[in-house]
Design a protein around this motif. Structure first.
Motif, PDB file in Angstrom:
ATOM      1  N   ILE A  39      68.623  73.708 104.817  1.00 47.51           N
ATOM      2  CA  ILE A  39      67.759  73.217 103.745  1.00 47.51           C
ATOM      3  C   ILE A  39      68.256  71.832 103.358  1.00 47.51           C
ATOM      4  CG2 ILE A  39      67.026  73.564 101.357  1.00 47.51           C
ATOM      5  CD1 ILE A  39      67.238  76.550 101.821  1.00 47.51           C
ATOM      6  N   THR A  43      65.986  68.294  98.371  1.00 46.40           N
ATOM      7  CA  THR A  43      64.826  69.059  97.921  1.00 46.40           C
ATOM      8  C   THR A  43      64.999  69.447  96.462  1.00 46.40           C
ATOM      9  OG1 THR A  43      64.695  70.004 100.142  1.00 46.40           O
ATOM     10  CG2 THR A  43      63.402  71.074  98.436  1.00 46.40           C
ATOM     11  N   LEU A  48      61.240  74.487  96.286  1.00 42.11           N
ATOM     12  CA  LEU A  48      61.744  75.484  97.233  1.00 42.11           C
ATOM     13  C   LEU A  48      60.768  76.644  97.366  1.00 42.11           C
ATOM     14  CD1 LEU A  48      65.528  75.890  96.417  1.00 42.11           C
ATOM     15  CD2 LEU A  48      64.528  74.952  98.473  1.00 42.11           C
ATOM     16  N   ASP A  52      63.105  80.338 101.166  1.00 37.20           N
ATOM     17  CA  ASP A  52      64.306  79.493 101.121  1.00 37.20           C
ATOM     18  C   ASP A  52      65.288  80.010 100.070  1.00 37.20           C
ATOM     19  OD1 ASP A  52      63.211  77.869 103.053  1.00 37.20           O
ATOM     20  OD2 ASP A  52      62.429  76.394 101.621  1.00 37.20           O
ATOM     21  N   ARG A  55      66.994  83.069 101.384  1.00 38.46           N
ATOM     22  CA  ARG A  55      68.036  82.757 102.376  1.00 38.46           C
ATOM     23  C   ARG A  55      69.310  82.279 101.690  1.00 38.46           C
ATOM     24  NH1 ARG A  55      64.867  79.096 106.518  1.00 38.46           N
ATOM     25  NH2 ARG A  55      65.661  77.653 105.001  1.00 38.46           N
TER      26      ARG A  55
END
Length: 127
Positions: A39, A43, A48, A52, A55
């Motif tokens: 990632i 960001t 998100l 994501d 994870r």
């Protein structure tokens, strides 16, 4: 709003910085987590996707003690030092700096506010 390890991550911040709101995760650990789950650190937390966040959450739960678990581990380590009566344990018990810092001056954070000791006036012996 992303919620990881019982902590709501702040909105509109980079995820690299947002993860540091979790107790036990700093900047470098945050970067390594994001690298391992692929990632981008730039960001924003709002941007998100749920997958994501999942994870990241799973990676943290598997690999790192954070929040309550980490606090428990740290307090048990301090209790162990106290029970063994090591030098470090005695310093913890007396609320003094543990890692070799000087205490004659400084150490006010650990020792607390100054406790002024009243000076007794010596009586002049009259002749």
């Amino acid at each position: 709003m992303a919620r990881i390890a019982g902590v709501d991550l702040p909105r509109n911040k980079r995820i690299e910085v947002g993860l540091t709101y979790i107790y036990g995760i700093g900047r470098s650990l945050s970067n390594s987590i994001l690298r391992s789950v692929n990632i981008d650190p730039n960001t924003k937390t709002d941007a998100l996707a749920d997958e994501d966040v999942n994870r990241i959450r799973e990676h943290i739960e598997k690999n790192f003690p954070v929040e309550g678990e980490l606090r428990r581990v740290i307090s048990s380590n301090i209790k162990r030092l106290l029970e063994l009566q090591t030098y470090r344990g005695l310093r913890h018990r007396k609320n003094l700096p543990v890692r070799g810092q000087r205490t004659h001056t400084n150490a006010r954070t650990r020792k607390g506010p100054r406790k002024t000791v009243a000076v007794k006036k010596q009586l002049k012996v009259m002749k």
